[in-house]
Design a protein around this motif. Structure first.
Motif, PDB file in Angstrom:
ATOM      1  N   GLU A 137      25.069  54.677  36.481  1.00 39.98           N
ATOM      2  CA  GLU A 137      26.509  54.522  36.236  1.00 39.98           C
ATOM      3  C   GLU A 137      26.959  53.114  36.633  1.00 39.98           C
ATOM      4  O   GLU A 137      26.479  52.543  37.608  1.00 39.98           O
ATOM      5  CB  GLU A 137      27.278  55.555  37.067  1.00 39.98           C
ATOM      6  CG  GLU A 137      28.790  55.447  36.960  1.00 39.98           C
ATOM      7  CD  GLU A 137      29.498  56.372  37.932  1.00 39.98           C
ATOM      8  OE1 GLU A 137      30.375  57.127  37.500  1.00 39.98           O
ATOM      9  OE2 GLU A 137      29.167  56.336  39.144  1.00 39.98           O
ATOM     10  N   SER A 138      27.885  52.529  35.881  1.00 37.14           N
ATOM     11  CA  SER A 138      28.508  51.256  36.262  1.00 37.14           C
ATOM     12  C   SER A 138      30.020  51.453  36.288  1.00 37.14           C
ATOM     13  O   SER A 138      30.554  52.403  35.716  1.00 37.14           O
ATOM     14  CB  SER A 138      28.132  50.134  35.288  1.00 37.14           C
ATOM     15  OG  SER A 138      28.593  50.437  33.986  1.00 37.14           O
ATOM     16  N   LEU A 139      30.718  50.523  36.939  1.00 34.09           N
ATOM     17  CA  LEU A 139      32.159  50.702  37.139  1.00 34.09           C
ATOM     18  C   LEU A 139      32.825  49.352  37.349  1.00 34.09           C
ATOM     19  O   LEU A 139      32.338  48.506  38.104  1.00 34.09           O
ATOM     20  CB  LEU A 139      32.401  51.578  38.373  1.00 34.09           C
ATOM     21  CG  LEU A 139      33.853  51.767  38.834  1.00 34.09           C
ATOM     22  CD1 LEU A 139      34.618  52.602  37.812  1.00 34.09           C
ATOM     23  CD2 LEU A 139      33.891  52.426  40.209  1.00 34.09           C
ATOM     24  N   SER A 140      33.960  49.137  36.668  1.00 37.06           N
ATOM     25  CA  SER A 140      34.805  47.974  36.916  1.00 37.06           C
ATOM     26  C   SER A 140      35.935  48.403  37.839  1.00 37.06           C
ATOM     27  O   SER A 140      36.621  49.400  37.564  1.00 37.06           O
ATOM     28  CB  SER A 140      35.371  47.425  35.599  1.00 37.06           C
ATOM     29  OG  SER A 140      36.174  46.287  35.844  1.00 37.06           O
ATOM     30  N   TYR A 141      36.124  47.665  38.929  1.00 39.29           N
ATOM     31  CA  TYR A 141      37.052  48.114  39.976  1.00 39.29           C
ATOM     32  C   TYR A 141      37.969  46.963  40.384  1.00 39.29           C
ATOM     33  O   TYR A 141      37.525  45.826  40.610  1.00 39.29           O
ATOM     34  CB  TYR A 141      36.245  48.581  41.190  1.00 39.29           C
ATOM     35  CG  TYR A 141      37.050  49.234  42.279  1.00 39.29           C
ATOM     36  CD1 TYR A 141      37.432  50.567  42.191  1.00 39.29           C
ATOM     37  CD2 TYR A 141      37.425  48.516  43.409  1.00 39.29           C
ATOM     38  CE1 TYR A 141      38.161  51.173  43.204  1.00 39.29           C
ATOM     39  CE2 TYR A 141      38.159  49.104  44.424  1.00 39.29           C
ATOM     40  CZ  TYR A 141      38.531  50.432  44.313  1.00 39.29           C
ATOM     41  OH  TYR A 141      39.256  51.028  45.324  1.00 39.29           O
ATOM     42  N   ALA A 142      39.268  47.255  40.481  1.00 42.24           N
ATOM     43  CA  ALA A 142      40.258  46.263  40.890  1.00 42.24           C
ATOM     44  C   ALA A 142      40.404  46.270  42.405  1.00 42.24           C
ATOM     45  O   ALA A 142      40.676  47.318  42.997  1.00 42.24           O
ATOM     46  CB  ALA A 142      41.597  46.553  40.224  1.00 42.24           C
ATOM     47  N   LEU A 143      40.230  45.122  43.038  1.00 46.57           N
ATOM     48  CA  LEU A 143      40.359  45.005  44.486  1.00 46.57           C
ATOM     49  C   LEU A 143      41.823  44.778  44.875  1.00 46.57           C
ATOM     50  O   LEU A 143      42.634  44.335  44.049  1.00 46.57           O
ATOM     51  CB  LEU A 143      39.484  43.857  44.995  1.00 46.57           C
ATOM     52  CG  LEU A 143      37.976  44.059  44.757  1.00 46.57           C
ATOM     53  CD1 LEU A 143      37.206  42.780  45.099  1.00 46.57           C
ATOM     54  CD2 LEU A 143      37.456  45.228  45.571  1.00 46.57           C
ATOM     55  N   PRO A 144      42.183  45.069  46.117  1.00 45.34           N
ATOM     56  CA  PRO A 144      43.600  45.003  46.524  1.00 45.34           C
ATOM     57  C   PRO A 144      44.247  43.625  46.380  1.00 45.34           C
ATOM     58  O   PRO A 144      45.471  43.532  46.256  1.00 45.34           O
ATOM     59  CB  PRO A 144      43.555  45.422  48.007  1.00 45.34           C
ATOM     60  CG  PRO A 144      42.334  46.280  48.114  1.00 45.34           C
ATOM     61  CD  PRO A 144      41.345  45.665  47.184  1.00 45.34           C
ATOM     62  N   ASP A 145      43.431  42.544  46.387  1.00 45.48           N
ATOM     63  CA  ASP A 145      44.007  41.195  46.317  1.00 45.48           C
ATOM     64  C   ASP A 145      44.148  40.687  44.896  1.00 45.48           C
ATOM     65  O   ASP A 145      44.581  39.557  44.670  1.00 45.48           O
ATOM     66  CB  ASP A 145      43.148  40.214  47.118  1.00 45.48           C
ATOM     67  CG  ASP A 145      41.792  39.997  46.481  1.00 45.48           C
ATOM     68  OD1 ASP A 145      41.335  40.900  45.735  1.00 45.48           O
ATOM     69  OD2 ASP A 145      41.179  38.948  46.721  1.00 45.48           O
ATOM     70  N   GLY A 146      43.798  41.504  43.902  1.00 49.43           N
ATOM     71  CA  GLY A 146      43.865  41.075  42.518  1.00 49.43           C
ATOM     72  C   GLY A 146      42.532  40.621  41.961  1.00 49.43           C
ATOM     73  O   GLY A 146      42.419  40.366  40.757  1.00 49.43           O
ATOM     74  N   SER A 147      41.525  40.503  42.799  1.00 49.06           N
ATOM     75  CA  SER A 147      40.172  40.216  42.326  1.00 49.06           C
ATOM     76  C   SER A 147      39.596  41.468  41.680  1.00 49.06           C
ATOM     77  O   SER A 147      40.134  42.570  41.836  1.00 49.06           O
ATOM     78  CB  SER A 147      39.272  39.774  43.488  1.00 49.06           C
ATOM     79  OG  SER A 147      39.801  38.651  44.150  1.00 49.06           O
ATOM     80  N   THR A 148      38.498  41.313  40.956  1.00 47.12           N
ATOM     81  CA  THR A 148      37.835  42.462  40.352  1.00 47.12           C
ATOM     82  C   THR A 148      36.339  42.401  40.650  1.00 47.12           C
ATOM     83  O   THR A 148      35.788  41.332  40.940  1.00 47.12           O
ATOM     84  CB  THR A 148      38.030  42.517  38.827  1.00 47.12           C
ATOM     85  OG1 THR A 148      37.493  41.328  38.230  1.00 47.12           O
ATOM     86  CG2 THR A 148      39.500  42.651  38.472  1.00 47.12           C
ATOM     87  N   VAL A 149      35.709  43.554  40.574  1.00 52.58           N
ATOM     88  CA  VAL A 149      34.266  43.631  40.786  1.00 52.58           C
ATOM     89  C   VAL A 149      33.684  44.653  39.814  1.00 52.58           C
ATOM     90  O   VAL A 149      34.288  45.697  39.563  1.00 52.58           O
ATOM     91  CB  VAL A 149      33.934  44.015  42.251  1.00 52.58           C
ATOM     92  CG1 VAL A 149      34.578  45.331  42.649  1.00 52.58           C
ATOM     93  CG2 VAL A 149      32.425  44.082  42.462  1.00 52.58           C
ATOM     94  N   VAL A 180      36.664  36.506  41.688  1.00 51.99           N
ATOM     95  CA  VAL A 180      37.558  36.357  42.840  1.00 51.99           C
ATOM     96  C   VAL A 180      38.834  35.627  42.441  1.00 51.99           C
ATOM     97  O   VAL A 180      38.784  34.564  41.806  1.00 51.99           O
ATOM     98  CB  VAL A 180      36.846  35.589  43.976  1.00 51.99           C
ATOM     99  CG1 VAL A 180      37.786  35.406  45.157  1.00 51.99           C
ATOM    100  CG2 VAL A 180      35.591  36.344  44.397  1.00 51.99           C
ATOM    101  N   LYS A 181      39.961  36.210  42.813  1.00 45.12           N
ATOM    102  CA  LYS A 181      41.256  35.597  42.498  1.00 45.12           C
ATOM    103  C   LYS A 181      41.448  34.333  43.338  1.00 45.12           C
ATOM    104  O   LYS A 181      41.375  34.378  44.572  1.00 45.12           O
ATOM    105  CB  LYS A 181      42.381  36.588  42.791  1.00 45.12           C
ATOM    106  CG  LYS A 181      43.765  36.059  42.404  1.00 45.12           C
ATOM    107  CD  LYS A 181      44.838  37.109  42.621  1.00 45.12           C
ATOM    108  CE  LYS A 181      46.203  36.584  42.206  1.00 45.12           C
ATOM    109  NZ  LYS A 181      47.260  37.603  42.372  1.00 45.12           N
ATOM    110  N   PRO A 182      41.682  33.204  42.680  1.00 37.46           N
ATOM    111  CA  PRO A 182      41.848  31.944  43.427  1.00 37.46           C
ATOM    112  C   PRO A 182      43.278  31.767  43.930  1.00 37.46           C
ATOM    113  O   PRO A 182      44.178  32.542  43.601  1.00 37.46           O
ATOM    114  CB  PRO A 182      41.520  30.893  42.364  1.00 37.46           C
ATOM    115  CG  PRO A 182      41.972  31.526  41.078  1.00 37.46           C
ATOM    116  CD  PRO A 182      41.723  33.009  41.233  1.00 37.46           C
ATOM    117  N   GLY A 183      43.462  30.753  44.734  1.00 36.36           N
ATOM    118  CA  GLY A 183      44.800  30.364  45.165  1.00 36.36           C
ATOM    119  C   GLY A 183      45.352  31.133  46.337  1.00 36.36           C
ATOM    120  O   GLY A 183      46.509  30.916  46.733  1.00 36.36           O
ATOM    121  N   LEU A 184      44.578  32.026  46.942  1.00 38.04           N
ATOM    122  CA  LEU A 184      45.041  32.780  48.098  1.00 38.04           C
ATOM    123  C   LEU A 184      44.548  32.119  49.382  1.00 38.04           C
ATOM    124  O   LEU A 184      43.475  31.524  49.437  1.00 38.04           O
ATOM    125  CB  LEU A 184      44.546  34.234  48.036  1.00 38.04           C
ATOM    126  CG  LEU A 184      45.007  35.042  46.806  1.00 38.04           C
ATOM    127  CD1 LEU A 184      44.499  36.471  46.903  1.00 38.04           C
ATOM    128  CD2 LEU A 184      46.533  35.034  46.693  1.00 38.04           C
TER     129      LEU A 184
END
Length: 335
Positions: A137-149, A180-184
């Motif tokens: 199984e694979s999964l795209s997941y949104a992280l709390p800071d706006g990044s994704t994995v 990784v969401k930049p600018g933080l």
């Protein structure tokens, strides 16, 4: 005529057992009978066991599977039992008979624990994890800071975004691709094994194989640190490094189409030990793979589709002069 009818009845029961799902209670009971039988059998016990086996077809099937598993694990289990004095405790006790029963139960738990590990070796890591994927199984997941994995098969991540300034992810096992969401202000830190990856804003892949951890950068840059601060490497686009035993290896240029092929259902290996390839294929195969002997040291190259991982495993085994054998529905032995 009666004998023929009995034969058909037995055949029908065996077929019914084959296509009936065993419950955890069936398996626990089978392991308990097996553990009690080991060097503690009496005529009375054997009679009771045969009665239990005859009660339901599932009992026979569960006992046969437990016996196969016990044969596979007998040597390592015996070493553990010897270390923990299980054999001594299993001897009949004249003054405290209940103690012998407790010892039998304890040794049965050992066997059950080993079987659970073979069926689902990652269950302890999953307790720690915040997001997981199963084998295949694979999964795209949104992280709390706006990044994704994107999590690959059989992957577990622990997240720590609980405090301001914390953006921490631990790859407990498996493979993950981060955007990784930049600018933080807070640094984005990913740890895996004895390595740590520091990121500002980039896309990169991290593969935790247990014995080593590899990091591959698609865009941007990262700093990979080993078990000590002096063990580090800086990576740019299309660069990769492997951390083994806490030590950061040399940086190498890579083909991203090959390194990130797992996200398109393809894994590629160039002159790698078979054990490493099997470890990757294990992420896509429900049954646990056990390699016997020195087979895992053989060097293999190739490109393998992840949607037919078990067929690939059997082809690889044949290539190196071995075979893959299903000991039970959830154990495959390479020998």
């Amino acid at each position: 005529m009666r004998e023929e009818e009995q034969h058909h009845q037995v055949a029908h029961e065996e077929m019914s057992a084959q296509f009936t799902t065993l419950t955890s209670a069936d398996r626990r009971a089978a392991y308990a009978w097996l553990a009690r039988r080991d060097k503690n059998s009496t005529p009375e016990f054997e009679l009771s066991l045969q009665r239990w086996l005859a009660e339901k077809p599932q009992h026979r099937r569960a006992y046969d599977e437990a016996s196969q598993l016990w044969r596979l694990l007998r040597e390592p289990a015996a070493r553990v039992a010897e270390r923990d004095d299980c054999r001594e405790r299993l001897k009949p006790q004249r003054t405290i008979p209940a103690f012998a029963g407790w010892a039998v139960a304890a040794c049965a738990v050992l066997v059950v624990g080993l079987s659970i590990w073979l069926k689902d070796p990652a269950f302890v890591q999953d307790w720690r994890a915040d997001v997981t994927t199963r084998r295949g199984e694979s999964l795209s997941y949104a992280l709390p800071d706006g990044s994704t994995v994107v999590l690959g098969a059989d992957t577990a991540l622990a997240l720590d975004f609980s405090e301001k300034g914390h953006r921490n992810v631990e790859v407990l096992r498996g493979q993950a691709f981060f955007r990784v969401k930049p600018g933080l202000e807070a640094r984005f830190i990913v740890s895996a094994g004895e390595s740590q990856v520091e990121v500002t804003g980039t896309t990169f892949d991290i593969d935790n194989q247990g014995d080593d951890v590899s990091v591959t950068v698609e865009t941007g840059s990262v700093k990979v640190v080993g078990d000590r601060s002096e063990h580090f490497a800086s990576l740019g686009p299309s660069e990769k490094v492997v951390v083994e035993g806490g030590k950061v290896g040399g940086v190498s240029k890579v083909d991203l189409n090959l390194e990130l092929g797992w996200m398109r259902g393809q894994v590629v290996f160039d002159r790698r030990p078979l054990s490493r390839i099997i470890a990757t294929l294990q992420r896509y195969i429900p049954a646990t793979i056990v390699v016997r002997g020195s087979t895992g040291a053989q060097i293999v190259s190739g490109s393998f589709p992840t949607d037919s991982a078990e067929e690939t495993l059997r082809a690889l085994a044949a290539t190196v002069g071995t075979r893959a054998h299903n000991v039970t529905p959830w154990i495959i032995v390479i020998f």
